[in-house]
Design a protein around this motif. Sequence first.
Motif, short mmCIF file in Angstrom:
data_model
loop_
_atom_site.label_atom_id
_atom_site.label_comp_id
_atom_site.label_asym_id
_atom_site.label_seq_id
_atom_site.Cartn_x
_atom_site.Cartn_y
_atom_site.Cartn_z
N PHE A 8 0.83 -1.20 0.00
CA PHE A 8 0.00 0.00 0.00
C PHE A 8 0.87 1.25 0.00
CE2 PHE A 8 -2.23 3.40 2.25
CZ PHE A 8 -3.37 3.52 1.46
N ILE A 9 1.88 1.28 0.84
CA ILE A 9 2.76 2.44 0.91
C ILE A 9 3.52 2.62 -0.40
CG2 ILE A 9 4.82 3.38 2.07
CD1 ILE A 9 3.66 2.19 4.67
N SER A 10 3.98 1.52 -0.98
CA SER A 10 4.67 1.61 -2.27
C SER A 10 3.75 2.16 -3.35
CB SER A 10 5.17 0.23 -2.69
OG SER A 10 6.15 -0.24 -1.81
N LEU A 11 2.51 1.68 -3.39
CA LEU A 11 1.55 2.19 -4.37
C LEU A 11 1.21 3.66 -4.12
CD1 LEU A 11 -0.92 -0.80 -4.84
CD2 LEU A 11 0.71 0.12 -6.50
N LEU A 12 1.17 4.05 -2.86
CA LEU A 12 0.89 5.44 -2.52
C LEU A 12 1.99 6.35 -3.06
CD1 LEU A 12 -1.05 7.31 -0.96
CD2 LEU A 12 0.43 6.99 1.02
N PHE A 13 3.24 5.97 -2.85
CA PHE A 13 4.35 6.77 -3.38
C PHE A 13 4.37 6.75 -4.91
CE2 PHE A 13 6.34 6.37 0.88
CZ PHE A 13 6.58 7.72 1.09
N LEU A 14 4.06 5.62 -5.51
CA LEU A 14 4.03 5.52 -6.96
C LEU A 14 2.91 6.38 -7.53
CD1 LEU A 14 5.38 4.19 -9.36
CD2 LEU A 14 3.90 2.22 -9.03
N ALA A 15 1.75 6.36 -6.90
CA ALA A 15 0.63 7.20 -7.34
C ALA A 15 0.99 8.67 -7.24
CB ALA A 15 -0.62 6.88 -6.51
N PHE A 16 1.66 9.04 -6.16
CA PHE A 16 2.11 10.41 -5.99
C PHE A 16 3.10 10.80 -7.09
CE2 PHE A 16 5.06 13.53 -4.09
CZ PHE A 16 4.16 14.56 -3.83
N ALA A 17 4.03 9.91 -7.39
CA ALA A 17 5.03 10.20 -8.42
C ALA A 17 4.38 10.37 -9.79
CB ALA A 17 6.08 9.07 -8.46
N LEU A 18 3.41 9.52 -10.11
CA LEU A 18 2.72 9.64 -11.39
C LEU A 18 1.88 10.91 -11.45
CD1 LEU A 18 1.55 5.99 -12.09
CD2 LEU A 18 3.27 7.30 -13.33
N GLY A 19 1.29 11.29 -10.34
CA GLY A 19 0.47 12.49 -10.30
C GLY A 19 1.26 13.78 -10.37
N MET A 138 -5.81 4.41 -6.57
CA MET A 138 -4.82 5.33 -6.01
C MET A 138 -4.23 6.23 -7.10
SD MET A 138 -3.07 2.90 -3.14
CE MET A 138 -2.00 4.14 -2.45
N PHE A 139 -3.96 5.68 -8.30
CA PHE A 139 -3.42 6.48 -9.39
C PHE A 139 -4.40 7.58 -9.78
CE2 PHE A 139 -0.70 2.78 -11.23
CZ PHE A 139 0.12 2.84 -10.14
N GLY A 140 -5.67 7.20 -9.95
CA GLY A 140 -6.68 8.18 -10.35
C GLY A 140 -6.90 9.25 -9.31
N LEU A 141 -7.02 8.84 -8.05
CA LEU A 141 -7.26 9.80 -6.97
C LEU A 141 -6.09 10.75 -6.79
CD1 LEU A 141 -9.27 10.60 -4.72
CD2 LEU A 141 -7.99 9.06 -3.22
N ALA A 142 -4.88 10.21 -6.77
CA ALA A 142 -3.70 11.05 -6.57
C ALA A 142 -3.53 12.05 -7.71
CB ALA A 142 -2.45 10.19 -6.43
N SER A 143 -3.70 11.61 -8.95
CA SER A 143 -3.50 12.53 -10.07
C SER A 143 -4.60 13.59 -10.11
CB SER A 143 -3.43 11.77 -11.39
OG SER A 143 -4.64 11.09 -11.63
N MET A 144 -5.83 13.22 -9.75
CA MET A 144 -6.92 14.19 -9.73
C MET A 144 -6.66 15.25 -8.66
SD MET A 144 -10.99 13.52 -9.18
CE MET A 144 -10.76 12.79 -7.56
N ILE A 145 -6.29 14.82 -7.46
CA ILE A 145 -6.04 15.76 -6.38
C ILE A 145 -4.83 16.64 -6.68
CG2 ILE A 145 -5.29 15.92 -3.96
CD1 ILE A 145 -7.13 13.48 -3.41
N LEU A 173 10.20 7.40 -9.32
CA LEU A 173 10.03 6.26 -10.24
C LEU A 173 11.35 5.52 -10.43
CD1 LEU A 173 7.63 7.65 -12.99
CD2 LEU A 173 7.11 6.05 -11.16
N CYS A 174 12.45 6.25 -10.57
CA CYS A 174 13.77 5.59 -10.68
C CYS A 174 14.06 4.76 -9.44
CB CYS A 174 14.87 6.63 -10.88
SG CYS A 174 14.98 7.29 -12.54
N GLY A 175 13.75 5.31 -8.28
CA GLY A 175 13.96 4.58 -7.03
C GLY A 175 13.15 3.30 -6.97
#
Length: 183
Positions: A8-19, A138-145, A173-175
């Motif tokens: 979950f934490i990894s996806l949260l950071f990834l969603a933030f990075a994509l957003g 998470m990707f959709g929510l993070a990018s929208m916000i 993303l590199c990390g």
Amino acid sequence: MSVYIGEFISLLFLAFALGLDAFSISLGMGMQRFRLKHIALIGIVIGLFHILMPFIGIVLGHVISGQIGNYATLVGGLLLFGIGAQMFFSVFNNQKKRLIQPIGIGLFILAFSVSIDSFSVGLSLGISGVKTALALFMFGLASMILAWGGMLIGRKVHGLIGAYSEILGGSILCGFGLNILFG
């Protein structure tokens, strides 16, 4: 249980990075002083594209992972690292990005262009076998916000941190790519 929290934490950071890509573009668009109703629509469309594009990537990633077997993790890590490096180094490109007006078909073109990197991330996640519904949400929510925040901040700040957000997103993303490859 700790495995699920870690994912979950990894996806949260990834969603933030994509957003952050949507955030940096929204900073520039925010200077155009759109009405709040239009800002809300832009954020929703960008969020929907950040769900649709990685979904297509995840589906293709599942198909590919069945074909390449043991190389799936290597390919996924390399894809994430490559996307991050491209985001990072695109900041130093001297060419100005042409700003598409986010009205009508231009809004869909803008949302597609901002979310195209999430297709590749979805492809690598599909290869690695991530929880699809959680990742897409998470990707959709993070990018929208982040798009909303970028436009609202852009109205006030006038582009002070745009390039730094791209550098941060590319570095994250590199990390993740390096973590998949060597972790």
